[in-house]
Scaffold this active site. Structure first.
Site, mmCIF file in Angstrom:
data_model
loop_
_atom_site.group_PDB
_atom_site.id
_atom_site.type_symbol
_atom_site.label_atom_id
_atom_site.label_comp_id
_atom_site.label_asym_id
_atom_site.label_seq_id
_atom_site.Cartn_x
_atom_site.Cartn_y
_atom_site.Cartn_z
ATOM 1 C CD GLN A 1 -2.813 0.834 -0.064
ATOM 2 O OE1 GLN A 1 -3.290 -0.248 -0.371
ATOM 3 N NE2 GLN A 1 -2.963 1.896 -0.842
ATOM 4 C CG HIS B 1 -0.530 2.509 -4.405
ATOM 5 N ND1 HIS B 1 -0.633 2.348 -5.761
ATOM 6 C CD2 HIS B 1 -1.111 1.414 -3.861
ATOM 7 C CE1 HIS B 1 -1.246 1.208 -6.034
ATOM 8 N NE2 HIS B 1 -1.543 0.614 -4.901
ATOM 9 C CD GLU C 1 -8.556 2.232 -2.154
ATOM 10 O OE1 GLU C 1 -7.587 2.676 -1.486
ATOM 11 O OE2 GLU C 1 -8.571 2.235 -3.399
ATOM 12 C CG HIS C 2 -7.465 -1.858 -0.637
ATOM 13 N ND1 HIS C 2 -6.789 -0.688 -0.910
ATOM 14 C CD2 HIS C 2 -7.885 -2.342 -1.830
ATOM 15 C CE1 HIS C 2 -6.800 -0.476 -2.221
ATOM 16 N NE2 HIS C 2 -7.453 -1.455 -2.804
ATOM 17 C CG ASP D 1 -4.122 -3.654 -5.797
ATOM 18 O OD1 ASP D 1 -5.233 -3.208 -5.464
ATOM 19 O OD2 ASP D 1 -3.079 -3.438 -5.159
ATOM 20 C CG HIS E 1 -50.498 14.498 -9.544
ATOM 21 N ND1 HIS E 1 -50.163 15.774 -9.926
ATOM 22 C CD2 HIS E 1 -49.321 13.799 -9.495
ATOM 23 C CE1 HIS E 1 -48.843 15.846 -10.081
ATOM 24 N NE2 HIS E 1 -48.312 14.665 -9.828
#
Lengths: 428, 428
Positions: free
Chosen positions: B258, B261, B325-326, B359, B418
């Site tokens: 991670q 990145h 996220e993960h 990934d 209506h």
């Protein structure tokens, strides 16, 4: 209503006809920014102040509790309760069907992937008040929130002059098992739910229609906080596709039902028969004056138009370019053309399916994408209240199978630690 | 990595730890606003200018065609092609399983409701270039777009100094049957796809990750045009829940995968064993220095932390507040705790399921909600490329059944037109 012949229209003409204004009046941004900042900074105090300023009411409490709601709901008649119950049952039945278990997929031996649904924990529902009291909107948002299993449902609705909400809103709250309604309206309600205050819980997603201020507040908080919104909202609209099998009286009634929503509503008729179009227009003139909201409907109708095409294909082509919130297929041949619908929010099939049935009680949701957002957005459903989380499980065999590919791909993207996370599991 | 004991943390401390910055640097808004205005006004010319200015390349053409792509793809080795094909197959298999026919539901006799899927017609995919060349992202966006059946897929990727894209991107385009890649990067690519230019088709929805400028451009066009976006994006992140059954070497490899990145990536370890936590930390120190991207990973690791809890319940509670996220469940007891996951993008189960598998090639999508957006958003799936349109059909019997309820509800909301749309169908 202006009348156009499809064959006379250039691409640019069509482009202009289907265009709606989606980013109006930047000056309201300044006002809304100030309201948001004020609520963020002063919390409940700002909310009491805005109730005095905008709603002209001195609140002693920011919310109604269960006892208040039960008291208010007493004035709802048995007949009205039964109608609300029918709507509740149909909406519940259809939305319940949207919840489906997902398959587990073994993508390669030892590698299994699937999705699981989880409710969004905290949701905020904005129920407009003022002249437009919409218990139906409360049902449309509350039912899927309940089915999804959201653990906290915060409801905001502007207070009436008496510091209460309308009896029908109170009754729907009880139907939904919701025991608290915050007396907060406008952009201050959106700000309160996005940032939280002493009394109002900060939510993860905000739902519900509203005026320009509410809509602007929603788009601002969507781009500046982690709170999501259901969708951007604009004025309501209907597009009716009709042929010679349509009933002009019904068409007129449908166009007017849309037009009475507001002066910026749009009712579009796309018709393969010039005769039916003329008859529908005559019917509009006949039905309009007797409506209680005739003044509003007249302005909306003036802002609307008719396109005459030579066949249903062209009519559908125009409709797809318009991407209407509501699409009525006023033709006995509806089965032949539904497959060609690309862009629409909700579709009403045949001559006996009025849009107002979907607004209240058929079972479908009436919170729908307007302003051509139907090109990319869906209406509200149970999906809107859940996340679909992906899961994967890899066995010893699986990591051996998938390992080499991951290593090569990590290598070619230059991410060696990614590669290592796999290699290390295959080497010891 | 800083180490905290969960029992020492106050609610406010936890709040601070799980907080990510989601609305950074307002000065970039000014720059992006100018780029968007320029592209909107000058179209292709602005795009050529920005390629010179930002990408340092004089383009003779704004896109690569099929011949160009085939030529570029020649340098991809057989081994690399096989790895990309494995990823393609697994991603396709899992995403294909997401397409389900919906039930027709008769909510009351003669009233039938259902949903039908329609592809979003025109989608735009942004594939980052520069130092991070991500063919995997192209697969993750292109495959669900193809499965959904989008009729036009516009792809933008920044040009390299030679005026081309990377060979792997070219190869993936051919795998996906995409014959054109626009050489446009940054916020100018987002503007081109949102507004259209002489060469670039205006799209209905834009997908893909990018730097701060790309992200800002996406949120601006989302709130000012009818073009939708996949989701707001922030720096990537992982949260590992581990107990005494975890392998500290694997944990360290996952934290570092991670961290490589970017310097703003975050790797969080939540561990029920202080010993495993210490061992993982020692392993991080050992594995880090030999990485090619060690400098980046070190800064990200410095920005990361460990929380030691006394049990898995507390660990899961922290994770749900973080909304990663993960999420990696580095424990043999993963089956006992998955039911308690509320907020996460994608989940990796057990000690043999590294995040890097997801990934690239397990089959799940890697375009996921970051920055705690997992509280309300799901990752990209086939759902992201379709609309679910609601349909309803009412028979003569149906309109008689549902009519009275709709009339009462329209009446109580004060919408007489209506009501009339139903009454008129039941009276003649």
């Amino acid at each position: 209503m202006k009348l156009f012949n499809y064959s006379d229209l250039s691409t640019a003409d069509i482009q202009k006809l289907v265009q709606r204004n989606v980013d109006p009046a930047n000056e309201i941004r300044t006002i809304v920014d100030e309201v948001i900042a004020n609520v963020q900074q002063h919390g409940d105090k700002a909310l009491y102040d805005y109730a005095r300023k905008f709603d002209k009411v001195d609140l002693s409490n920011l919310y109604l509790d269960k006892t208040d709601l039960e008291e208010l709901a007493e004035s709802v008649s048995a007949e009205q309760k039964a109608a609300l119950q029918t709507a509740y049952n149909n909406i519940h039945k259809f939305h319940k069907s949207q919840v489906k278990a997902e398959d587990k997929v073994e993508t390669m031996p030892g590698v299994t992937c699937w999705r699981e649904l989880r409710p969004i924990e905290k949701v905020g529902l904005y129920i407009p008040g003022g002249t437009a009291v919409l218990p139906s909107t409360f049902l449309m948002l509350g039912i899927p929130a309940r089915i999804a299993g959201c653990s906290e449902i915060v409801v905001c609705s502007p207070p009436q002059k008496n510091g209460k909400v309308n009896a029908f809103i109170a009754y729907v709250a009880l139907l939904l098992g919701i025991e608290k309604i915050y007396l907060i309206g406008g952009s201050q309600a959106i700000a309160a739910m996005a940032y939280g205050t002493e009394s109002v819980t900060k939510v993860d997603k905000i739902f519900g229609p509203g005026n320009q201020f509410v809509t602007k507040a929603k788009t601002i908080i969507q781009s500046t906080t982690t709170t999501a919104i259901d969708m951007p909202a604009g004025p309501s609209e209907v597009l009716v596709i009709a042929d010679e099998s349509a009933n002009p009286t019904y068409i007129a009634a449908d166009l007017l039902a849309q037009a009475e929503h507001g002066i910026d509503s749009q009712s579009v008729l796309v018709c393969t028969s010039a005769q039916i179009a003329q008859q529908a227009l005559a019917e509009v003139e006949k039905q309009l004056p007797v409506l209680p909201r005739a003044e509003i409907a007249k302005l909306a109708i003036d802002n609307s138009y008719i396109v005459v095409t030579s066949n249903l294909d062209d009519a559908m082509d125009f409709s797809n370019q318009y991407a209407p919130e509501h699409l009525i297929l006023a033709t006995e041949r509806w089965k032949e053309i539904t497959g060609f619908i690309i862009n629409a929010g909700s579709v009403f099939l045949g001559n006996l399916t009025p849009e107002s049935a979907g607004d209240y009680a058929s079972g479908t949701n009436h919170t729908l994408p307007t302003s051509s957002y139907a090109r990319a957005y869906s209406g509200v459903s149970v999906d809107s209240f859940v996340k679909k989380i992906t899961f994967q499980h890899i066995t010893r065999e699986g990591i051996q199978n998938i390992g080499p590919s991951v290593e090569i791909l990590a290598e070619l993207e230059g991410l060696h630690a990614h590669r290592n996370a796999v290699s290390i599991r295959n080497s010891n």
